[in-house]
Design a protein around this motif. Structure first.
Motif, mmCIF file in Angstrom:
data_model
loop_
_atom_site.group_PDB
_atom_site.id
_atom_site.type_symbol
_atom_site.label_atom_id
_atom_site.label_comp_id
_atom_site.label_asym_id
_atom_site.label_seq_id
_atom_site.Cartn_x
_atom_site.Cartn_y
_atom_site.Cartn_z
ATOM 1 N N ASN A 64 0.802 -1.215 0.000
ATOM 2 C CA ASN A 64 0.000 0.000 0.000
ATOM 3 C C ASN A 64 0.843 1.276 0.000
ATOM 4 O O ASN A 64 0.309 2.366 -0.074
ATOM 5 N N CYS A 65 2.168 1.136 0.072
ATOM 6 C CA CYS A 65 3.038 2.309 -0.038
ATOM 7 C C CYS A 65 3.003 2.795 -1.488
ATOM 8 O O CYS A 65 2.877 1.991 -2.412
ATOM 9 N N PRO A 66 3.121 4.091 -1.700
ATOM 10 C CA PRO A 66 3.145 4.581 -3.082
ATOM 11 C C PRO A 66 4.279 3.930 -3.875
ATOM 12 O O PRO A 66 5.390 3.781 -3.369
ATOM 13 N N GLU A 67 3.964 3.530 -5.079
ATOM 14 C CA GLU A 67 4.947 2.886 -5.947
ATOM 15 C C GLU A 67 6.102 3.849 -6.221
ATOM 16 O O GLU A 67 5.893 5.009 -6.567
ATOM 17 N N GLY A 68 7.321 3.367 -6.013
ATOM 18 C CA GLY A 68 8.504 4.182 -6.257
ATOM 19 C C GLY A 68 8.899 5.068 -5.085
ATOM 20 O O GLY A 68 9.772 5.911 -5.210
ATOM 21 N N ALA A 69 8.256 4.874 -3.927
ATOM 22 C CA ALA A 69 8.540 5.723 -2.764
ATOM 23 C C ALA A 69 9.487 5.065 -1.771
ATOM 24 O O ALA A 69 9.647 5.550 -0.658
ATOM 25 N N GLY A 70 10.094 3.941 -2.148
ATOM 26 C CA GLY A 70 11.072 3.300 -1.283
ATOM 27 C C GLY A 70 10.499 2.791 0.026
ATOM 28 O O GLY A 70 11.224 2.670 1.016
ATOM 29 N N GLY A 71 9.211 2.489 0.055
ATOM 30 C CA GLY A 71 8.583 1.995 1.275
ATOM 31 C C GLY A 71 8.129 3.083 2.227
ATOM 32 O O GLY A 71 7.658 2.804 3.316
ATOM 33 N N PHE A 72 8.255 4.337 1.822
ATOM 34 C CA PHE A 72 7.820 5.462 2.649
ATOM 35 C C PHE A 72 6.382 5.830 2.310
ATOM 36 O O PHE A 72 5.887 5.522 1.228
ATOM 37 N N GLY A 73 5.729 6.529 3.239
ATOM 38 C CA GLY A 73 4.420 7.118 2.975
ATOM 39 C C GLY A 73 3.250 6.171 2.996
ATOM 40 O O GLY A 73 2.179 6.500 2.499
ATOM 41 N N GLY A 74 3.418 5.007 3.584
ATOM 42 C CA GLY A 74 2.321 4.051 3.614
ATOM 43 C C GLY A 74 1.322 4.331 4.719
ATOM 44 O O GLY A 74 1.625 4.974 5.721
ATOM 45 N N SER A 75 0.126 3.852 4.505
ATOM 46 C CA SER A 75 -0.912 3.888 5.530
ATOM 47 C C SER A 75 -1.875 2.747 5.223
ATOM 48 O O SER A 75 -1.934 2.256 4.099
ATOM 49 N N TYR A 76 -2.600 2.336 6.241
ATOM 50 C CA TYR A 76 -3.540 1.235 6.059
ATOM 51 C C TYR A 76 -4.710 1.436 7.005
ATOM 52 O O TYR A 76 -4.508 1.752 8.180
ATOM 53 N N GLN A 77 -5.907 1.282 6.501
ATOM 54 C CA GLN A 77 -7.113 1.444 7.311
ATOM 55 C C GLN A 77 -8.071 0.315 7.023
ATOM 56 O O GLN A 77 -8.274 -0.051 5.866
ATOM 57 N N VAL A 78 -8.650 -0.230 8.078
ATOM 58 C CA VAL A 78 -9.713 -1.221 7.918
ATOM 59 C C VAL A 78 -10.926 -0.761 8.706
ATOM 60 O O VAL A 78 -10.802 -0.184 9.785
ATOM 61 N N ASN A 79 -12.078 -0.985 8.136
ATOM 62 C CA ASN A 79 -13.358 -0.694 8.780
ATOM 63 C C ASN A 79 -14.109 -2.016 8.887
ATOM 64 O O ASN A 79 -14.396 -2.646 7.869
ATOM 65 N N LEU A 80 -14.385 -2.426 10.117
ATOM 66 C CA LEU A 80 -15.016 -3.712 10.366
ATOM 67 C C LEU A 80 -16.298 -3.536 11.166
ATOM 68 O O LEU A 80 -16.466 -2.539 11.867
ATOM 69 N N ASP A 81 -17.168 -4.532 11.092
ATOM 70 C CA ASP A 81 -18.306 -4.577 12.003
ATOM 71 C C ASP A 81 -17.740 -4.816 13.395
ATOM 72 O O ASP A 81 -16.727 -5.509 13.558
ATOM 73 N N ASP A 82 -18.405 -4.278 14.420
ATOM 74 C CA ASP A 82 -17.930 -4.451 15.784
ATOM 75 C C ASP A 82 -17.781 -5.924 16.163
ATOM 76 O O ASP A 82 -16.782 -6.320 16.767
ATOM 77 N N GLU A 83 -18.739 -6.746 15.787
ATOM 78 C CA GLU A 83 -18.692 -8.172 16.118
ATOM 79 C C GLU A 83 -17.491 -8.847 15.467
ATOM 80 O O GLU A 83 -16.849 -9.700 16.059
ATOM 81 N N GLU A 84 -17.206 -8.466 14.233
ATOM 82 C CA GLU A 84 -16.060 -9.028 13.525
ATOM 83 C C GLU A 84 -14.758 -8.636 14.216
ATOM 84 O O GLU A 84 -13.874 -9.465 14.412
ATOM 85 N N ALA A 85 -14.650 -7.369 14.604
ATOM 86 C CA ALA A 85 -13.447 -6.898 15.293
ATOM 87 C C ALA A 85 -13.270 -7.624 16.626
ATOM 88 O O ALA A 85 -12.151 -8.055 16.961
ATOM 89 N N ILE A 86 -14.349 -7.795 17.359
ATOM 90 C CA ILE A 86 -14.276 -8.506 18.647
ATOM 91 C C ILE A 86 -13.856 -9.954 18.416
ATOM 92 O O ILE A 86 -13.036 -10.500 19.152
ATOM 93 N N GLY A 87 -14.376 -10.562 17.371
ATOM 94 C CA GLY A 87 -14.008 -11.943 17.037
ATOM 95 C C GLY A 87 -12.534 -12.099 16.698
ATOM 96 O O GLY A 87 -11.950 -13.172 16.897
ATOM 97 N N LEU A 88 -11.921 -11.037 16.202
ATOM 98 C CA LEU A 88 -10.491 -11.068 15.876
ATOM 99 C C LEU A 88 -9.611 -10.725 17.081
ATOM 100 O O LEU A 88 -8.392 -10.738 16.966
ATOM 101 N N GLY A 89 -10.233 -10.396 18.199
ATOM 102 C CA GLY A 89 -9.465 -10.072 19.397
ATOM 103 C C GLY A 89 -9.679 -8.662 19.900
ATOM 104 O O GLY A 89 -9.111 -8.267 20.908
ATOM 105 N N GLY A 90 -10.458 -7.878 19.179
ATOM 106 C CA GLY A 90 -10.761 -6.515 19.593
ATOM 107 C C GLY A 90 -9.899 -5.484 18.901
ATOM 108 O O GLY A 90 -8.853 -5.787 18.316
ATOM 109 N N VAL A 91 -10.358 -4.244 18.979
ATOM 110 C CA VAL A 91 -9.702 -3.153 18.268
ATOM 111 C C VAL A 91 -8.266 -2.943 18.763
ATOM 112 O O VAL A 91 -7.372 -2.642 17.971
#
Length: 143
Positions: free
Chosen positions: A24-51
């Motif tokens: 998800n880092c911009p192509e050609g940025a040497g691994g800089f400038g990345g970010s990642y966001q996930v939006n989950l249902d509350d039940e799904e997040a709890i099932g994965l261990g919580g936020v």
């Protein structure tokens, strides 16, 4: 606050996230400038261990890539959101690529907000796509 660093669920989730963060880092940025966001249902997040566990896994994965990170994790009335962002200072040789990527994201967002006709500009790493990839990666234990 409990530490999730040695929790096997956190470790497995972090391992699954490393390649997703890097991709998800911009192509050609040497691994800089990345970010990642996930939006989950509350039940799904709890099932994965919580936020907090999800946020800890994102932090752990990002640090494996050498990122200096800022993370956000919260449950809202619309679901659970978790975000990790690389906040390292970008070297001069990658600054133009990072700026171009930011401009493209802004252009795609404005296209959507203004309701412009025609196809939206290509946007790498939409939140919907990141969430879908995250679900698949944690379900299989790999990215």
């Amino acid at each position: 606050m409990a530490s999730y660093a040695k929790d096997p669920r956190c470790t497995a989730m972090a391992e699954a996230l490393v390649s997703l963060l890097l991709r998800n880092c911009p192509e050609g940025a040497g691994g800089f400038g990345g970010s990642y966001q996930v939006n989950l249902d509350d039940e799904e997040a709890i099932g994965l261990g919580g936020v907090e566990l999800i946020r800890a896994a994102m932090r752990k994965a990002a640090r494996q890539l050498g990122w200096k990170v800022n993370t956000i994790g919260m449950m809202t009335r619309h679901g659970t959101m978790a975000v990790v962002q690389d906040v390292r200072e970008v070297p001069e040789e990658h600054q133009a690529v990072i700026n171009d990527a930011m401009n493209e994201r802004m252009r795609a967002a404005l296209h959507k907000v203004w309701g412009e006709q025609g196809p939206a500009p290509v946007q790498r790493g939409s939140v919907a796509l990141m969430t879908q990839e995250f679900r698949a990666a944690v379900a299989t234990g790999s990215a």
